[in-house]
Design a protein around this motif. Structure first.
Motif, PDB file in Angstrom:
ATOM      1  N   SER A   1      58.190  34.333 107.097  1.00  0.00           N
ATOM      2  CA  SER A   1      57.740  33.214 106.271  1.00  0.00           C
ATOM      3  C   SER A   1      57.442  33.660 104.842  1.00  0.00           C
ATOM      4  N   LEU A   2      56.759  34.793 104.690  1.00  0.00           N
ATOM      5  CA  LEU A   2      56.440  35.305 103.353  1.00  0.00           C
ATOM      6  C   LEU A   2      57.703  35.708 102.603  1.00  0.00           C
ATOM      7  N   HIS A   3      58.630  36.347 103.311  1.00  0.00           N
ATOM      8  CA  HIS A   3      59.894  36.744 102.685  1.00  0.00           C
ATOM      9  C   HIS A   3      60.664  35.516 102.210  1.00  0.00           C
ATOM     10  N   LYS A   4      60.687  34.481 103.036  1.00  0.00           N
ATOM     11  CA  LYS A   4      61.384  33.241 102.680  1.00  0.00           C
ATOM     12  C   LYS A   4      60.733  32.579 101.473  1.00  0.00           C
ATOM     13  N   LEU A   5      59.401  32.663 101.390  1.00  0.00           N
ATOM     14  CA  LEU A   5      58.659  32.090 100.264  1.00  0.00           C
ATOM     15  C   LEU A   5      59.046  32.755  98.946  1.00  0.00           C
ATOM     16  N   LEU A   6      59.171  34.090  98.968  1.00  0.00           N
ATOM     17  CA  LEU A   6      59.416  34.853  97.741  1.00  0.00           C
ATOM     18  C   LEU A   6      60.892  34.933  97.351  1.00  0.00           C
ATOM     19  N   ARG A   7      61.783  34.812  98.325  1.00  0.00           N
ATOM     20  CA  ARG A   7      63.216  35.060  98.103  1.00  0.00           C
ATOM     21  C   ARG A   7      63.815  34.296  96.914  1.00  0.00           C
ATOM     22  N   PRO A   8      63.526  33.000  96.756  1.00  0.00           N
ATOM     23  CA  PRO A   8      64.140  32.283  95.623  1.00  0.00           C
ATOM     24  C   PRO A   8      63.675  32.774  94.258  1.00  0.00           C
ATOM     25  N   HIS A   9      62.503  33.423  94.212  1.00  0.00           N
ATOM     26  CA  HIS A   9      61.933  33.847  92.939  1.00  0.00           C
ATOM     27  C   HIS A   9      62.274  35.300  92.589  1.00  0.00           C
ATOM     28  N   ILE A  10      62.611  36.089  93.609  1.00  0.00           N
ATOM     29  CA  ILE A  10      62.955  37.496  93.386  1.00  0.00           C
ATOM     30  C   ILE A  10      64.152  37.625  92.453  1.00  0.00           C
ATOM     31  N   ILE A  11      65.118  36.741  92.612  1.00  0.00           N
ATOM     32  CA  ILE A  11      66.344  36.847  91.806  1.00  0.00           C
ATOM     33  C   ILE A  11      66.081  36.588  90.321  1.00  0.00           C
ATOM     34  N   HIS A  12      64.905  36.005  90.009  1.00  0.00           N
ATOM     35  CA  HIS A  12      64.549  35.753  88.613  1.00  0.00           C
ATOM     36  C   HIS A  12      63.513  36.744  88.084  1.00  0.00           C
ATOM     37  N   ASP A  13      62.943  37.552  88.970  1.00  0.00           N
ATOM     38  CA  ASP A  13      61.926  38.528  88.559  1.00  0.00           C
ATOM     39  C   ASP A  13      62.633  39.674  87.819  1.00  0.00           C
ATOM     40  N   PRO A  14      62.356  39.873  86.536  1.00  0.00           N
ATOM     41  CA  PRO A  14      63.084  40.896  85.759  1.00  0.00           C
ATOM     42  C   PRO A  14      62.870  42.311  86.271  1.00  0.00           C
ATOM     43  N   TYR A  15      61.816  42.541  87.061  1.00  0.00           N
ATOM     44  CA  TYR A  15      61.523  43.882  87.562  1.00  0.00           C
ATOM     45  C   TYR A  15      62.021  44.101  88.989  1.00  0.00           C
ATOM     46  N   LYS A  16      62.480  43.016  89.633  1.00  0.00           N
ATOM     47  CA  LYS A  16      62.863  43.124  91.041  1.00  0.00           C
ATOM     48  C   LYS A  16      64.276  42.630  91.337  1.00  0.00           C
ATOM     49  N   GLN A  17      64.877  41.915  90.410  1.00  0.00           N
ATOM     50  CA  GLN A  17      66.143  41.266  90.708  1.00  0.00           C
ATOM     51  C   GLN A  17      67.266  42.255  91.048  1.00  0.00           C
ATOM     52  N   LYS A  18      67.169  43.493  90.519  1.00  0.00           N
ATOM     53  CA  LYS A  18      68.191  44.491  90.837  1.00  0.00           C
ATOM     54  C   LYS A  18      67.937  45.175  92.176  1.00  0.00           C
ATOM     55  N   ALA A  19      66.769  44.900  92.772  1.00  0.00           N
ATOM     56  CA  ALA A  19      66.422  45.511  94.058  1.00  0.00           C
ATOM     57  C   ALA A  19      66.467  44.481  95.183  1.00  0.00           C
ATOM     58  N   LEU A  20      67.291  43.461  94.997  1.00  0.00           N
ATOM     59  CA  LEU A  20      67.355  42.356  95.950  1.00  0.00           C
ATOM     60  C   LEU A  20      67.793  42.819  97.343  1.00  0.00           C
ATOM     61  N   GLU A  21      68.756  43.720  97.393  1.00  0.00           N
ATOM     62  CA  GLU A  21      69.252  44.206  98.680  1.00  0.00           C
ATOM     63  C   GLU A  21      68.138  44.920  99.463  1.00  0.00           C
ATOM     64  N   LYS A  22      67.358  45.720  98.751  1.00  0.00           N
ATOM     65  CA  LYS A  22      66.254  46.424  99.396  1.00  0.00           C
ATOM     66  C   LYS A  22      65.178  45.438  99.840  1.00  0.00           C
ATOM     67  N   PHE A  23      64.890  44.442  99.010  1.00  0.00           N
ATOM     68  CA  PHE A  23      63.917  43.417  99.366  1.00  0.00           C
ATOM     69  C   PHE A  23      64.327  42.707 100.649  1.00  0.00           C
ATOM     70  N   ASP A  24      65.605  42.396 100.769  1.00  0.00           N
ATOM     71  CA  ASP A  24      66.094  41.686 101.953  1.00  0.00           C
ATOM     72  C   ASP A  24      66.059  42.557 103.209  1.00  0.00           C
ATOM     73  N   ALA A  25      66.091  43.882 103.022  1.00  0.00           N
ATOM     74  CA  ALA A  25      66.069  44.783 104.176  1.00  0.00           C
ATOM     75  C   ALA A  25      64.648  45.085 104.665  1.00  0.00           C
ATOM     76  N   GLU A  26      63.654  44.800 103.842  1.00  0.00           N
ATOM     77  CA  GLU A  26      62.277  45.182 104.161  1.00  0.00           C
ATOM     78  C   GLU A  26      61.687  44.498 105.394  1.00  0.00           C
ATOM     79  N   PRO A  27      61.894  43.197 105.622  1.00  0.00           N
ATOM     80  CA  PRO A  27      61.324  42.603 106.838  1.00  0.00           C
ATOM     81  C   PRO A  27      61.744  43.331 108.105  1.00  0.00           C
ATOM     82  N   THR A  28      63.015  43.680 108.196  1.00  0.00           N
ATOM     83  CA  THR A  28      63.499  44.416 109.369  1.00  0.00           C
ATOM     84  C   THR A  28      62.833  45.781 109.461  1.00  0.00           C
ATOM     85  N   TYR A  29      62.664  46.439 108.313  1.00  0.00           N
ATOM     86  CA  TYR A  29      62.023  47.756 108.298  1.00  0.00           C
ATOM     87  C   TYR A  29      60.560  47.658 108.744  1.00  0.00           C
ATOM     88  N   ILE A  30      59.841  46.665 108.240  1.00  0.00           N
ATOM     89  CA  ILE A  30      58.431  46.512 108.592  1.00  0.00           C
ATOM     90  C   ILE A  30      58.273  46.191 110.074  1.00  0.00           C
TER      91      ILE A  30
END
Length: 364
Positions: A315-344
């Motif tokens: 739920s938290l990942h889904k909440l943040l996902r649309p905004h990550i692509i616009h975050d200037p400090y995180k948008q290039k790490a989108l693939e890693k962000f998407d992999a984190e729920p599985t890792y956690i």
């Protein structure tokens, strides 16, 4: 505003001259004047950088005091955490919610979108300040609040870095709410932890500490594997009604399988017995050791499980996902962000299995 529905937008405005002053010394705790607009309301505030190693990072965290009006829905002061080193941006929020499920006092945490002088800064985690209003909002008796300011807050006579005797028993702590007698009371506790025999300690500790809540907090630190959680990253609340201390977690980004730098921390890195002198003294007493084991057994079957936590993580990942692509400090790490729920979730499963395997070590 409900976190599960949307994220509030915070617009910060800092005069260019004040902004230059703020940026001129990242280690300064001096605040500069600014304004914060949320919806149709503009607040006069004072703002400074916050954190330790995070001050050197590209995306800074902030501490905000409100001056006009003097309060805000989150309190008279709030913390805006950049969560720059956490590739998931979830760990602090997930940790505080997890501690609440264990019956532990924890700060409220919500995600917001922050811009500075018209430039979008990305997603931030707003943390509630632990102060008198924190207690009031929960209907708790007023009492002392003492921050574990650095890693000398280890309930020991020794500095953990140098192994030398500390200059003061209050070393490592910072009084947030209270007076000199509250400092003396904590020093008295530290002295007794380090000097009393097992028999005398067993009698005395019940006059200072809410044992069950401490063991619940201990369970939370051990499950989430917060390496620094025993010697800092907490606050002490001295409940004036009971006369007992309770632990409040703080700064839990280095958890759920990563350290505070964002590096992988294996599921078996931290032992089931935890750390710090107070914990060692408590677990040396058979009654408390049994209580800790019983609590952990329950938690490992109910709240610290992939089944319980996966929906929250998703739920938290889904909440943040649309905004990550616009975050200037995180948008290039989108693939890693998407992999984190599985890792956690994988960490939770492995850590749960590891702790169950080592429950026998808690048998008196």
């Amino acid at each position: 505003m409900n976190d599960t529905l949307s994220l509030a937008s915070y617009s910060l405005f800092i005069n260019p001259q004040d902004l230059r002053e703020l940026r001129s010394d990242i280690w300064s705790n001096d605040h500069v004047p600014a304004k914060l607009k949320v919806g149709n309301t503009t607040y006069h505030i004072e703002i400074a950088y916050r954190g330790a190693l995070t001050r050197e990072l590209p995306k800074k965290s902030f501490h905000i005091n409100f001056s006009k009006p003097r309060t805000f829905p989150g309190g008279r002061e709030i913390h805006l955490n950049a969560e720059y080193l956490d590739p998931s941006l979830l760990r602090n929020k997930l940790s505080f919610d997890f501690f609440k499920s264990l019956g532990i006092l924890s700060p409220e945490a919500r995600y917001v979108l922050v811009s500075l002088n018209g430039t979008f800064m990305g997603i931030y985690l707003q943390l509630e300040s632990v102060d008198d209003l924190f207690l009031k909002r929960r209907g708790l008796p007023q009492g002392s609040i003492i921050y574990a300011h650095n890693d000398e807050a280890n309930f020991s006579f020794l500095d953990p870095d140098t192994e030398d005797i500390k200059e003061s028993l209050f070393a490592g702590y910072k009084l947030k709410l209270g007076n000199e007698s509250d400092e003396e009371h904590l020093c008295e506790l530290v002295f007794k932890i380090n000097t009393l025999s097992r028999t005398d300690f067993t009698k005395e500790i019940t006059h200072y500490l809410d044992i069950e809540k401490y063991l619940r907090w201990l369970s939370g630190v051990v499950c989430t594997q917060n390496y620094d959680g025993f010697i800092q990253n907490y606050a002490l609340y001295g409940n004036s009604a009971t006369g007992l201390y309770e632990m409040i977690p703080w700064d839990y980004d280095g958890t759920w399988g990563r350290d505070c730098h964002g590096n992988i921390m294996e599921y078996d890195y931290f032992p089931i017995q935890g750390a710090n002198t107070l914990t060692a003294r408590l677990l040396d007493i058979p009654e408390y050791r049994r209580c800790y084991r019983t609590l952990l057994e329950e938690i490992l079957e109910t709240t610290f499980t992939a089944k319980f936590l996966e929906p929250k993580i998703t739920s938290l990942h889904k909440l943040l996902r649309p905004h990550i692509i616009h975050d200037p400090y995180k948008q290039k790490a989108l693939e890693k962000f998407d992999a984190e729920p599985t890792y956690i979730i994988s960490f939770i499963t492995k850590r749960n299995k590891y702790l169950k395997k080592h429950l026998s070590e808690l048998t008196p």
